[in-house]
Design a protein around this motif. Structure first.
Motif, PDB file in Angstrom:
ATOM      1  N   SER A 260      -2.067  10.768   1.237  1.00 30.90           N
ATOM      2  CA  SER A 260      -2.002  10.851   2.696  1.00 30.90           C
ATOM      3  C   SER A 260      -2.571   9.637   3.417  1.00 30.90           C
ATOM      4  O   SER A 260      -2.282   9.436   4.598  1.00 30.90           O
ATOM      5  CB  SER A 260      -2.722  12.119   3.162  1.00 30.90           C
ATOM      6  N   CYS A 261      -3.387   8.821   2.742  1.00 31.91           N
ATOM      7  CA  CYS A 261      -3.972   7.638   3.383  1.00 31.91           C
ATOM      8  C   CYS A 261      -3.257   6.345   2.995  1.00 31.91           C
ATOM      9  O   CYS A 261      -3.649   5.259   3.436  1.00 31.91           O
ATOM     10  CB  CYS A 261      -5.454   7.522   3.027  1.00 31.91           C
ATOM     11  N   LEU A 262      -2.221   6.460   2.186  1.00 32.68           N
ATOM     12  CA  LEU A 262      -1.521   5.269   1.694  1.00 32.68           C
ATOM     13  C   LEU A 262      -0.739   4.609   2.833  1.00 32.68           C
ATOM     14  O   LEU A 262       0.125   5.230   3.443  1.00 32.68           O
ATOM     15  CB  LEU A 262      -0.580   5.653   0.558  1.00 32.68           C
ATOM     16  N   VAL A 263      -1.072   3.347   3.124  1.00 32.55           N
ATOM     17  CA  VAL A 263      -0.408   2.640   4.218  1.00 32.55           C
ATOM     18  C   VAL A 263       0.384   1.426   3.741  1.00 32.55           C
ATOM     19  O   VAL A 263       1.240   0.919   4.456  1.00 32.55           O
ATOM     20  CB  VAL A 263      -1.419   2.185   5.302  1.00 32.55           C
ATOM     21  N   SER A 264       0.124   0.952   2.501  1.00 29.42           N
ATOM     22  CA  SER A 264       0.803  -0.247   2.021  1.00 29.42           C
ATOM     23  C   SER A 264       1.083  -0.163   0.524  1.00 29.42           C
ATOM     24  O   SER A 264       0.163   0.053  -0.270  1.00 29.42           O
ATOM     25  CB  SER A 264      -0.059  -1.492   2.302  1.00 29.42           C
ATOM     26  N   VAL A 265       2.360  -0.311   0.175  1.00 33.34           N
ATOM     27  CA  VAL A 265       2.764  -0.426  -1.229  1.00 33.34           C
ATOM     28  C   VAL A 265       3.703  -1.628  -1.336  1.00 33.34           C
ATOM     29  O   VAL A 265       4.761  -1.645  -0.704  1.00 33.34           O
ATOM     30  CB  VAL A 265       3.482   0.840  -1.740  1.00 33.34           C
ATOM     31  N   VAL A 266       3.304  -2.609  -2.112  1.00 30.65           N
ATOM     32  CA  VAL A 266       4.128  -3.796  -2.311  1.00 30.65           C
ATOM     33  C   VAL A 266       4.946  -3.607  -3.582  1.00 30.65           C
ATOM     34  O   VAL A 266       4.389  -3.480  -4.674  1.00 30.65           O
ATOM     35  CB  VAL A 266       3.259  -5.066  -2.420  1.00 30.65           C
ATOM     36  N   ILE A 267       6.285  -3.573  -3.412  1.00 24.65           N
ATOM     37  CA  ILE A 267       7.194  -3.285  -4.523  1.00 24.65           C
ATOM     38  C   ILE A 267       8.101  -4.486  -4.747  1.00 24.65           C
ATOM     39  O   ILE A 267       8.736  -4.972  -3.799  1.00 24.65           O
ATOM     40  CB  ILE A 267       8.043  -2.032  -4.227  1.00 24.65           C
ATOM     41  N   PRO A 268       8.195  -4.986  -5.981  1.00 21.00           N
ATOM     42  CA  PRO A 268       9.073  -6.130  -6.258  1.00 21.00           C
ATOM     43  C   PRO A 268      10.547  -5.775  -6.063  1.00 21.00           C
ATOM     44  O   PRO A 268      10.931  -4.599  -6.122  1.00 21.00           O
ATOM     45  CB  PRO A 268       8.795  -6.453  -7.739  1.00 21.00           C
ATOM     46  N   GLU A 269      11.353  -6.783  -5.860  1.00 20.15           N
ATOM     47  CA  GLU A 269      12.796  -6.578  -5.750  1.00 20.15           C
ATOM     48  C   GLU A 269      13.369  -6.122  -7.100  1.00 20.15           C
ATOM     49  O   GLU A 269      12.885  -6.501  -8.154  1.00 20.15           O
ATOM     50  CB  GLU A 269      13.489  -7.873  -5.316  1.00 20.15           C
ATOM     51  N   GLY A 270      14.411  -5.312  -7.019  1.00 21.67           N
ATOM     52  CA  GLY A 270      15.135  -4.915  -8.220  1.00 21.67           C
ATOM     53  C   GLY A 270      14.536  -3.764  -8.990  1.00 21.67           C
ATOM     54  O   GLY A 270      15.028  -3.416 -10.073  1.00 21.67           O
ATOM     55  N   VAL A 271      13.485  -3.139  -8.450  1.00 14.14           N
ATOM     56  CA  VAL A 271      12.855  -2.017  -9.147  1.00 14.14           C
ATOM     57  C   VAL A 271      13.697  -0.749  -8.956  1.00 14.14           C
ATOM     58  O   VAL A 271      14.161  -0.459  -7.861  1.00 14.14           O
ATOM     59  CB  VAL A 271      11.429  -1.771  -8.617  1.00 14.14           C
ATOM     60  N   ASP A 272      13.884  -0.009 -10.040  1.00 13.76           N
ATOM     61  CA  ASP A 272      14.563   1.282  -9.993  1.00 13.76           C
ATOM     62  C   ASP A 272      13.582   2.314  -9.456  1.00 13.76           C
ATOM     63  O   ASP A 272      12.654   2.730 -10.140  1.00 13.76           O
ATOM     64  CB  ASP A 272      15.039   1.662 -11.400  1.00 13.76           C
ATOM     65  N   ILE A 273      13.797   2.719  -8.182  1.00 10.48           N
ATOM     66  CA  ILE A 273      12.850   3.596  -7.500  1.00 10.48           C
ATOM     67  C   ILE A 273      13.443   4.982  -7.330  1.00 10.48           C
ATOM     68  O   ILE A 273      14.601   5.129  -6.899  1.00 10.48           O
ATOM     69  CB  ILE A 273      12.489   3.021  -6.106  1.00 10.48           C
ATOM     70  N   SER A 274      12.656   5.998  -7.621  1.00 10.20           N
ATOM     71  CA  SER A 274      13.095   7.372  -7.389  1.00 10.20           C
ATOM     72  C   SER A 274      13.113   7.661  -5.890  1.00 10.20           C
ATOM     73  O   SER A 274      12.231   7.210  -5.148  1.00 10.20           O
ATOM     74  CB  SER A 274      12.162   8.342  -8.108  1.00 10.20           C
ATOM     75  N   TYR A 275      14.080   8.434  -5.442  1.00  7.45           N
ATOM     76  CA  TYR A 275      14.219   8.745  -4.025  1.00  7.45           C
ATOM     77  C   TYR A 275      13.026   9.521  -3.479  1.00  7.45           C
ATOM     78  O   TYR A 275      12.711   9.464  -2.276  1.00  7.45           O
ATOM     79  CB  TYR A 275      15.524   9.549  -3.779  1.00  7.45           C
ATOM     80  N   ASP A 276      12.317  10.258  -4.355  1.00  2.00           N
ATOM     81  CA  ASP A 276      11.196  11.062  -3.881  1.00  2.00           C
ATOM     82  C   ASP A 276       9.849  10.480  -4.287  1.00  2.00           C
ATOM     83  O   ASP A 276       8.865  11.184  -4.453  1.00  2.00           O
ATOM     84  CB  ASP A 276      11.324  12.502  -4.385  1.00  2.00           C
ATOM     85  N   MET A 277       9.824   9.169  -4.394  1.00  2.00           N
ATOM     86  CA  MET A 277       8.606   8.457  -4.804  1.00  2.00           C
ATOM     87  C   MET A 277       7.398   8.813  -3.943  1.00  2.00           C
ATOM     88  O   MET A 277       6.274   8.935  -4.415  1.00  2.00           O
ATOM     89  CB  MET A 277       8.886   6.958  -4.746  1.00  2.00           C
ATOM     90  N   PHE A 278       7.633   8.981  -2.624  1.00  2.00           N
ATOM     91  CA  PHE A 278       6.538   9.292  -1.699  1.00  2.00           C
ATOM     92  C   PHE A 278       6.605  10.743  -1.227  1.00  2.00           C
ATOM     93  O   PHE A 278       5.944  11.105  -0.263  1.00  2.00           O
ATOM     94  CB  PHE A 278       6.606   8.372  -0.478  1.00  2.00           C
ATOM     95  N   ASN A 279       7.353  11.562  -1.887  1.00  2.00           N
ATOM     96  CA  ASN A 279       7.559  12.933  -1.442  1.00  2.00           C
ATOM     97  C   ASN A 279       6.231  13.676  -1.267  1.00  2.00           C
ATOM     98  O   ASN A 279       5.405  13.700  -2.151  1.00  2.00           O
ATOM     99  CB  ASN A 279       8.422  13.686  -2.449  1.00  2.00           C
ATOM    100  N   GLY A 280       6.084  14.289  -0.103  1.00  2.00           N
ATOM    101  CA  GLY A 280       4.886  15.080   0.154  1.00  2.00           C
ATOM    102  C   GLY A 280       3.726  14.250   0.639  1.00  2.00           C
ATOM    103  O   GLY A 280       2.652  14.766   0.837  1.00  2.00           O
TER     104      GLY A 280
END
Length: 199
Positions: A179-199
């Motif tokens: 709930s306090c997460l404000v910044s996530v730096v993700i490299p280009e081309g990463v296979d990301i799940s659609y619900d990575m931040f779910n909830g």
């Protein structure tokens, strides 16, 4: 117990709050210290190469009063659920020799404030830090390729994460409930799940 020529510590039945495992032990079994409520401090010698475990039963799981863990260079594998439910554990330094950290390893370590993953580790498995509600700092190494399901779920004090350039896959609900997460730096081309931040 000696198994395949290796000395394995199977069960500790003492009540000493400060335990130093003797040099010469190669493996710590999956239930060796499980649910030991007198244990406050543990020192693991450089002879130990592996801590066994599974998702439900790790070497030190539910040692609720364990505060200090001293892991020495030489350790290669921290097994599944190793410190699961160790709610008093506030700090742990993972040696650079560690190549594998299992799933659920630090799940429910609600006093843990920071952790640095060594460069040899290529995968953070499912639920590894789930419920580490005091965790504010996570250092992820170059060479990491995958972050598993719900790896940091429920880390309510985590504010920022930098994902290394080497990561190619981030699974579902990795940061669910952060709930306090404000910044996530993700490299280009990463296979990301659609619900990575779910909830």
């Amino acid at each position: 117990e000696i198994h395949d020529g290796k000395k394995k510590l199977v069960k500790y039945t003492g009540n000493n709050p400060n335990v130093v495992i003797p040099d010469g032990v190669d493996i710590i079994g999956e239930t060796t210290f499980k649910e030991n409520q007198t244990l406050i401090s543990i020192t693991i010698p450089c002879s130990v190469k592996e801590m066994e475990g599974d998702s439900w039963s790790g070497s030190f799981s539910k040692c609720c009063n364990l505060v200090n863990v001293n892991l020495l260079e030489g350790l290669k594998k921290i097994g599944d659920g190793a410190f699961e439910g160790c709610k008093s554990l506030s700090n742990v330094e993972i040696p650079g020799s560690v190549m594998e950290i299992g799933s659920n390893t630090f799940e429910g370590c609600s006093s843990l404030t920071s952790v640095a993953i060594p460069e040899g580790v290529t995968e953070i498995r499912r639920n590894t830090f789930e419920g580490c509600s005091s965790l504010t700092t996570v250092m992820l190494p170059e060479g990491l390729t995958r972050i598993g399901y719900e790896a940091f779920s429920g880390c309510t004090s985590l504010t920022s994460v930098v994902i290394p350039q080497t990561v190619t896959q981030i699974n579902g609900k990795v940061f669910s409930g952060c709930s306090c997460l404000v910044s996530v730096v993700i490299p280009e081309g990463v296979d990301i799940s659609y619900d990575m931040f779910n909830g």
